[in-house]
Design a protein around this motif. Structure first.
Motif, mmCIF file in Angstrom:
data_model
loop_
_atom_site.group_PDB
_atom_site.id
_atom_site.type_symbol
_atom_site.label_atom_id
_atom_site.label_comp_id
_atom_site.label_asym_id
_atom_site.label_seq_id
_atom_site.Cartn_x
_atom_site.Cartn_y
_atom_site.Cartn_z
ATOM 1 N N GLN A 285 -1.313 11.847 -2.549
ATOM 2 C CA GLN A 285 -1.478 10.396 -2.648
ATOM 3 C C GLN A 285 -2.867 10.014 -3.136
ATOM 4 O O GLN A 285 -3.024 9.083 -3.928
ATOM 5 C CB GLN A 285 -1.203 9.737 -1.294
ATOM 6 N N SER A 286 -3.882 10.764 -2.705
ATOM 7 C CA SER A 286 -5.250 10.443 -3.137
ATOM 8 C C SER A 286 -5.428 10.638 -4.631
ATOM 9 O O SER A 286 -6.291 10.001 -5.253
ATOM 10 C CB SER A 286 -6.267 11.288 -2.376
ATOM 11 N N ALA A 287 -4.623 11.497 -5.227
ATOM 12 C CA ALA A 287 -4.682 11.715 -6.677
ATOM 13 C C ALA A 287 -3.949 10.622 -7.445
ATOM 14 O O ALA A 287 -4.121 10.498 -8.658
ATOM 15 C CB ALA A 287 -4.089 13.080 -7.023
ATOM 16 N N GLN A 288 -3.141 9.826 -6.729
ATOM 17 C CA GLN A 288 -2.344 8.782 -7.399
ATOM 18 C C GLN A 288 -2.916 7.389 -7.175
ATOM 19 O O GLN A 288 -3.170 6.641 -8.122
ATOM 20 C CB GLN A 288 -0.901 8.832 -6.894
ATOM 21 N N LEU A 289 -3.098 7.027 -5.887
ATOM 22 C CA LEU A 289 -3.534 5.668 -5.562
ATOM 23 C C LEU A 289 -4.065 5.662 -4.132
ATOM 24 O O LEU A 289 -3.368 6.092 -3.206
ATOM 25 C CB LEU A 289 -2.356 4.690 -5.678
ATOM 26 N N ILE A 290 -5.279 5.189 -3.943
ATOM 27 C CA ILE A 290 -5.870 5.149 -2.613
ATOM 28 C C ILE A 290 -5.841 3.741 -2.016
ATOM 29 O O ILE A 290 -5.445 3.549 -0.877
ATOM 30 C CB ILE A 290 -7.311 5.692 -2.621
ATOM 31 N N ASN A 291 -6.225 2.735 -2.808
ATOM 32 C CA ASN A 291 -6.313 1.393 -2.233
ATOM 33 C C ASN A 291 -6.147 0.316 -3.299
ATOM 34 O O ASN A 291 -7.119 -0.084 -3.939
ATOM 35 C CB ASN A 291 -7.660 1.217 -1.508
ATOM 36 N N PRO A 292 -4.921 -0.188 -3.484
ATOM 37 C CA PRO A 292 -4.728 -1.286 -4.430
ATOM 38 C C PRO A 292 -5.108 -2.635 -3.840
ATOM 39 O O PRO A 292 -5.221 -3.628 -4.561
ATOM 40 C CB PRO A 292 -3.230 -1.239 -4.709
ATOM 41 N N GLY A 293 -5.306 -2.693 -2.511
ATOM 42 C CA GLY A 293 -5.572 -3.953 -1.828
ATOM 43 C C GLY A 293 -4.341 -4.438 -1.091
ATOM 44 O O GLY A 293 -3.201 -4.146 -1.479
ATOM 45 N N PRO A 294 -4.536 -5.185 -0.011
ATOM 46 C CA PRO A 294 -3.406 -5.604 0.823
ATOM 47 C C PRO A 294 -2.544 -6.696 0.203
ATOM 48 O O PRO A 294 -1.466 -7.001 0.737
ATOM 49 C CB PRO A 294 -4.100 -6.113 2.101
ATOM 50 N N ALA A 295 -2.981 -7.291 -0.882
ATOM 51 C CA ALA A 295 -2.210 -8.371 -1.510
ATOM 52 C C ALA A 295 -1.184 -7.854 -2.505
ATOM 53 O O ALA A 295 -0.539 -8.652 -3.204
ATOM 54 C CB ALA A 295 -3.155 -9.351 -2.200
ATOM 55 N N PHE A 296 -1.020 -6.520 -2.577
ATOM 56 C CA PHE A 296 -0.066 -5.929 -3.508
ATOM 57 C C PHE A 296 0.828 -4.930 -2.775
ATOM 58 O O PHE A 296 0.434 -4.328 -1.781
ATOM 59 C CB PHE A 296 -0.790 -5.208 -4.651
ATOM 60 N N LYS B 206 14.309 -10.142 12.855
ATOM 61 C CA LYS B 206 14.128 -11.216 11.876
ATOM 62 C C LYS B 206 13.891 -12.562 12.543
ATOM 63 O O LYS B 206 13.071 -13.364 12.084
ATOM 64 C CB LYS B 206 15.330 -11.284 10.942
ATOM 65 N N HIS B 207 14.578 -12.826 13.660
ATOM 66 C CA HIS B 207 14.439 -14.142 14.291
ATOM 67 C C HIS B 207 13.047 -14.374 14.856
ATOM 68 O O HIS B 207 12.642 -15.525 15.085
ATOM 69 C CB HIS B 207 15.481 -14.311 15.403
ATOM 70 N N ALA B 208 12.288 -13.293 15.077
ATOM 71 C CA ALA B 208 10.933 -13.413 15.601
ATOM 72 C C ALA B 208 9.872 -13.368 14.511
ATOM 73 O O ALA B 208 8.686 -13.561 14.795
ATOM 74 C CB ALA B 208 10.661 -12.318 16.617
ATOM 75 N N CYS B 209 10.268 -13.098 13.279
ATOM 76 C CA CYS B 209 9.314 -12.954 12.177
ATOM 77 C C CYS B 209 8.977 -14.331 11.601
ATOM 78 O O CYS B 209 9.670 -14.825 10.702
ATOM 79 C CB CYS B 209 9.890 -12.038 11.092
ATOM 80 N N CYS B 210 7.931 -14.940 12.106
ATOM 81 C CA CYS B 210 7.627 -16.325 11.740
ATOM 82 C C CYS B 210 6.227 -16.507 11.166
ATOM 83 O O CYS B 210 5.757 -17.643 11.023
ATOM 84 C CB CYS B 210 7.826 -17.237 12.944
ATOM 85 N N PHE B 211 5.532 -15.421 10.851
ATOM 86 C CA PHE B 211 4.228 -15.577 10.215
ATOM 87 C C PHE B 211 4.387 -16.268 8.862
ATOM 88 O O PHE B 211 5.317 -15.992 8.099
ATOM 89 C CB PHE B 211 3.571 -14.207 9.977
ATOM 90 N N GLU B 212 3.437 -17.140 8.569
ATOM 91 C CA GLU B 212 3.358 -17.764 7.256
ATOM 92 C C GLU B 212 2.157 -17.173 6.517
ATOM 93 O O GLU B 212 1.294 -16.533 7.124
ATOM 94 C CB GLU B 212 3.215 -19.278 7.406
ATOM 95 N N TYR B 213 2.096 -17.401 5.226
ATOM 96 C CA TYR B 213 0.987 -16.876 4.437
ATOM 97 C C TYR B 213 -0.341 -17.315 5.066
ATOM 98 O O TYR B 213 -0.557 -18.487 5.366
ATOM 99 C CB TYR B 213 1.049 -17.383 3.003
ATOM 100 N N GLY B 214 -1.213 -16.341 5.283
ATOM 101 C CA GLY B 214 -2.513 -16.619 5.846
ATOM 102 C C GLY B 214 -2.602 -16.422 7.352
ATOM 103 O O GLY B 214 -3.703 -16.360 7.901
#
Length: 409
Positions: free
Chosen positions: A76-87, A275-283
């Protein structure tokens, strides 16, 4: 390095100096520095071997530096280490799918530590209370329970020693006695949003929840429209003999947290929810390194191994052997109860200081843990062999024999 034939022959050299002045002293550490780990063993700077029956506090699921994790990290380190959490990244997507397909949950949020996963569970429950329960925010937790060291998770924790620290704590955590259903129901009011518990209280000395109590808590949550949060930071990922401990209690939590053994040694945790408990919104929730592909690749390697057909039967077979040997030791030396499930086990030492036993074992090349003054806790690698168990208990037998002889003089 190969496993030594006699782990008791090379005591610690007290002259070995460790340069430690730049580290904050958050815990007493022995004057040794580990430089290598392989399987069930750690090796210090002098080359001395230590049989590790703690494994990073139930973290190293497959032991130290297992080949499958080495390969996963290297590739994995040879492919991708950190694209960022927004991707999105592939290891993150695959890990989430695996966890959900082998559990009752629908969605996953990845974090870096068990405390962070529990913090997320608290936030998720409170957000759900805002949306679906007239702003309810209180969470019932249990005396002697442990949920982490962030300010909120310390507030949720029931350890007496945490009570005076870092005041004022986060409000809204109601602590009741463990395994007492009536007290739990009496603590529920209109502002209660969830009940959060461990199925085995590890830091309390490996205290299992009573099955009838757990079923009763689930029923209370349904009756009062509460979320059931199960903290499996220590018990998850096959530690207790099933992939998740909740499976053994025949319940369906709304939320579960994972940590420790998920990454097999690298920092990753998970918050899972229906799913019924998954209520986070962006941010509402996030984190710079959450879902990092390098960490997720390691967790995928761990799960691939743990989910192989022979792995869980091995854990349960070895657990039975380990418990039998501990019972024999207890009878021989007049010790106490043997508790736990899978390879999260405890032995009470009512007439012996468990921390002192831990110190003596360290000098003889065996790593043990004492969560309480008179309790030893065992959290070995899940692929440990009978031979390594015998080696560790031979060391413990030697210590107890020496103690008896000294007492009789």
């Amino acid at each position: 390095m190969s496993a030594p034939t006699d782990i008791t022959s090379n005591p610690i050299d007290p002259s070995l100096a460790i340069q430690k002045e730049h580290l904050m002293p958050i815990t007493p550490r022995p004057a040794i520095c580990f430089v290598e780990g392989k399987g069930d063993y750690l090796y210090d700077q002098s080359g001395k071997a230590y049989l590790d029956l703690v494994q990073g506090w139930a973290v190293n699921t497959l032991g130290h530096s297992p080949t499958v994790i080495q390969q996963a990290l290297l590739e994995q380190s040879a492919q991708l280490i950190n694209p960022g959490p927004a991707f999105f990244n592939k290891p993150m997507i695959n890990l989430a799918a695996t966890l959900c397909s082998h559990s009752v949950f629908d969605q996953v949020f990845f974090a870096n530590s068990g405390a962070e996963a529990n913090e997320g569970a608290i936030k998720l429950a409170r957000k759900w209370g805002q949306l679906h329960k007239s702003g309810a925010f209180k969470i019932i937790t249990f005396q002697q329970g442990f949920h982490g060291r962030t300010l909120a998770t310390m507030s949720a924790t029931g350890k007496d020693t945490f009570a005076p620290l870092f005041e004022p704590k986060v409000d809204g955590f109601i602590k009741v006695p463990f395994n007492q259903l009536d007290a739990t129901e009496q603590a529920i009011d209109k502002q209660t949003v969830a009940i959060m518990l461990e199925l085995i209280q590890g830091e309390a000395g490996v205290i299992p929840a009573d099955p009838d109590f757990v079923k009763g808590v689930e029923a209370l949550c349904k009756k009062h429209n509460l979320l059931l949060i199960i903290d499996e930071v220590q018990t998850g990922i096959a530690r207790t003999g099933s992939l998740f401990a909740y499976e053994q209690f025949q319940i369906q939590p709304d939320i579960m947290t994972l940590g420790k053994g998920l990454g097999g040694g690298v920092p990753i945790s998970a918050l899972l929810a229906k799913k019924h408990a998954c209520c986070f919104e962006y941010g509402d929730q996030g984190g710079t390194f959450n879902g990092n592909p390098l960490m997720c690749a390691s967790a995928n390697a761990v799960l691939s191994t743990v989910l192989s057909p022979e792995f869980l039967p091995h854990i349960n077979s070895v657990s039975e052997y380990f418990q039998q040997q501990l019972h024999t030791l207890s009878v021989t030396f007049g010790l106490g109860e043997v508790r736990g499930k899978g390879l999260l086990l405890a032995l009470d030492t009512p007439h012996h200081s468990a921390p002192l036993i831990v110190q003596k074992a360290l000098a003889l090349g065996v790593l043990l843990n004492a969560p309480r003054e008179n309790t030893l806790r065992f959290m070995p690698a899940l692929n440990i062999s009978h031979a390594e168990i015998d080696l560790g208990l031979a060391c413990l037998t030697r210590i107890l024999n020496d103690t008896q002889q000294a007492a009789s003089c």
